[in-house]
Design an enzyme around this catalytic site. Structure first.
Site, PDB file in Angstrom:
ATOM      1  NE  ARG A  17      -1.346   2.491   2.864  1.00 34.00           N
ATOM      2  CZ  ARG A  17      -0.869   3.633   3.342  1.00 34.00           C
ATOM      3  NH1 ARG A  17      -0.817   4.723   2.584  1.00 34.00           N
ATOM      4  NH2 ARG A  17      -0.402   3.704   4.583  1.00 34.00           N
ATOM      5  CG  ASP A  18       2.914   4.617   2.898  1.00 30.46           C
ATOM      6  OD1 ASP A  18       2.422   5.476   2.139  1.00 30.46           O
ATOM      7  OD2 ASP A  18       3.699   4.893   3.807  1.00 30.46           O
ATOM      8  CG  HIS A 209       2.969   5.002   8.853  1.00 31.08           C
ATOM      9  ND1 HIS A 209       2.801   3.875   8.085  1.00 31.08           N
ATOM     10  CD2 HIS A 209       3.325   5.987   8.003  1.00 31.08           C
ATOM     11  CE1 HIS A 209       3.034   4.167   6.812  1.00 31.08           C
ATOM     12  NE2 HIS A 209       3.356   5.453   6.737  1.00 31.08           N
ATOM     13  CG  HIS A 211       7.564   7.844   5.743  1.00 31.32           C
ATOM     14  ND1 HIS A 211       7.550   7.537   4.405  1.00 31.32           N
ATOM     15  CD2 HIS A 211       6.330   7.551   6.198  1.00 31.32           C
ATOM     16  CE1 HIS A 211       6.352   7.088   4.065  1.00 31.32           C
ATOM     17  NE2 HIS A 211       5.583   7.091   5.134  1.00 31.32           N
ATOM     18  CB  CYS A 242       6.894  11.409   1.374  1.00 28.59           C
ATOM     19  SG  CYS A 242       5.685  12.654   1.841  1.00 28.59           S
ATOM     20  CG  ASN A 251       6.769   3.372   4.460  1.00 30.73           C
ATOM     21  OD1 ASN A 251       5.944   3.781   5.247  1.00 30.73           O
ATOM     22  ND2 ASN A 251       6.549   3.382   3.149  1.00 30.73           N
TER      23      ASN A 251
END
Lengths: 307, 307
Positions: A17-18, A209, A211, A242, A251
């Protein structure tokens, strides 16, 4: 204040996903399913697999339905999808999902730019979703995005975390996550943010979460688990730039995080060799080297046997 | 055990020595002097400028004498050189140095491979150097190398740190550093190592030398300062691959470390904008992107003014 580390920490891989959502390399549904199977094979028990978003805005997530169909019924794996609004939640109900992750940005500008609404309206949406989600048997995770800094508003007031977290907890949730969406936080801010969260939503599971945009991601992970966080997001290979920070690394990498945790005596339950192999496979799919280091430098040297 | 962070931390930039020593790009003496001047301009007050080693083994350090001559008399800057043996110490005495850094590996195999001797013989050498070094007005820093893992022997016994540190302190030193030479440590090991050091050499200043080889470097820096370390090594741009870990990233980057510290409320005294500019200049010299992130992604976003 710095606490002690827990005996174990759960890692949620968010690569599908991310990790992928803003990448220019379009990955096939088959490769996404292969990715998740490799992660499950390495010991991951929670996966953020996709998100219900407008495919025109996020083309990489256009195959959300197909990905979830492909994963339906996988054993020993809790599959989550990101939900940004009530429409997304209705889509979630059409699938055999195990979890949903609902996202509420902490700042007005980010809520407006990312979801076309306000944090308050999103908190109201969550109130209307929380009960039917529980009735549908879904594990309910809510992420407070840009919790440590916003690309538009800069620094945020930690007191805002308390207020929003209390509203989320009051509506009902199984877990609240604080996200350093743009990778600006330092460990002291992580400690303060999660202290606020623990106070505003006592007893609720806490998730982080993070980064690694400014090389603080792993230090923040260590700070988070010392602050009571039981679950950390990470992405295989550290994939996941990002959109608000060009040139940023992604991440924190699942394999590097597992190395750090295990070597600090915190069990992740993951197979590091399988993770490194999966990370190298993913680099082949993406056609470039990713920020994760372990796949390239390998684990710590072992004693050499005498000849 | 995790302590609280200090109000300020001193950063020693080691780019001109550890950053460059194994690099294939040969940097001119003039550029090395420019590098140090830029670092001093950004607020650095301690610099590891070069090392007294065999130029056939480390060609990049062949201009040690010229570098030190060029830096002699720089104001507000303490200049150090690495000393590996008594011969190197005699060379150090020929210069207007402010400090020396003597290196003793924790393991037999590393001492043999790197310095052709044993840790015990190096500790004896230090005993013969410590007093004349003090008489010469030199600040005496001793580094225990491979303190958290050795490329040849793997994991090391933390008890060995205690024994070696006690010998060094007994001989006389102003500071002892523990080096994660090959970048394998995790925060819990850093905490244990410095707890051992503090016990074995009570009251002596503690310094940490960390590599980000496996993405644990910044987490280790945060652990080190919480464990009582007052001085951290870093290298502009994160330059400094390890000869024993191909593909490894280097030291932790001075600019990224300063960002993390300052944002955690720990003063580094450094000018982050000047550091970023210097890091981009260094990338031009080296002809490649370096591992430091701040120069590329910039500082955290500031609030945007209304139009």
């Amino acid at each position: 204040m710095s606490g002690t580390r827990p005996a174990k920490v759960e890692i949620v891989d968010v690569c599908a996903r991310d990790g992928l959502q803003n990448d220019k390399v379009m990955v096939s549904t088959a490769d996404k399913l292969d990715l998740v199977r490799r992660l499950a094979g390495a010991g991951l028990r929670r996966i953020e697999a996709t998100s219900f978003v407008n495919p025109k805005r996020v083309p990489q997530m256009a195959d959300a339905d197909a990905v979830l169909e492909g994963l339906a019924g996988m054993r020993d794996l809790s599959v989550s999808a990101l939900v940004l609004n009530e429409k997304g939640f209705r889509r979630a109900l059409e699938h055999r999902l195990d979890e949903i992750t609902f996202v509420i940005p902490l700042t007005q500008t980010m809520a407006e730019r990312n979801q076309g609404t306000t944090p308050e309206a999103l908190a109201d949406s969550w109130r209307s979703i929380a009960r039917p989600a529980a009735q549908a048997g879904l594990f309910r995770s809510v992420t407070i995005a840009v919790a440590f800094g916003c690309p538009f508003e800069g620094r945020v007031d930690p007191a805002a975390i308390s207020a929003l977290a209390a509203r989320i907890a009051d509506a009902g949730a199984d877990e609240i996550s604080l996200a350093d969406t743009i990778g600006v936080a330092a460990p002291a801010e992580i400690e303060e943010g999660f202290a606020r969260l623990a106070e505003a939503a006592p007893g609720l599971a806490m998730r982080a979460h993070l980064h690694n945009t400014r090389n603080t991601g792993y230090a923040n992970a260590d700070a988070a688990i010392r602050a009571g966080v039981s679950t950390l997001d990470a992405s295989l290979g550290g994939l996941g730039g990002c959109p608000f920070a060009p040139g940023a690394t992604g991440n924190i990498a699942t394999e590097d995080l597992a190395y750090m945790l295990d070597r600090s005596g915190v069990q992740s339950g993951l197979d590091q060799a399988a993770l490194r192999e999966a990370a190298l496979w993913l680099e082949g799919i993406m056609g470039r080297r990713l920020p994760g280091q372990l796949a390239h430098v390998g684990p710590a040297p072992q004693p050499q046997l005498a000849a």
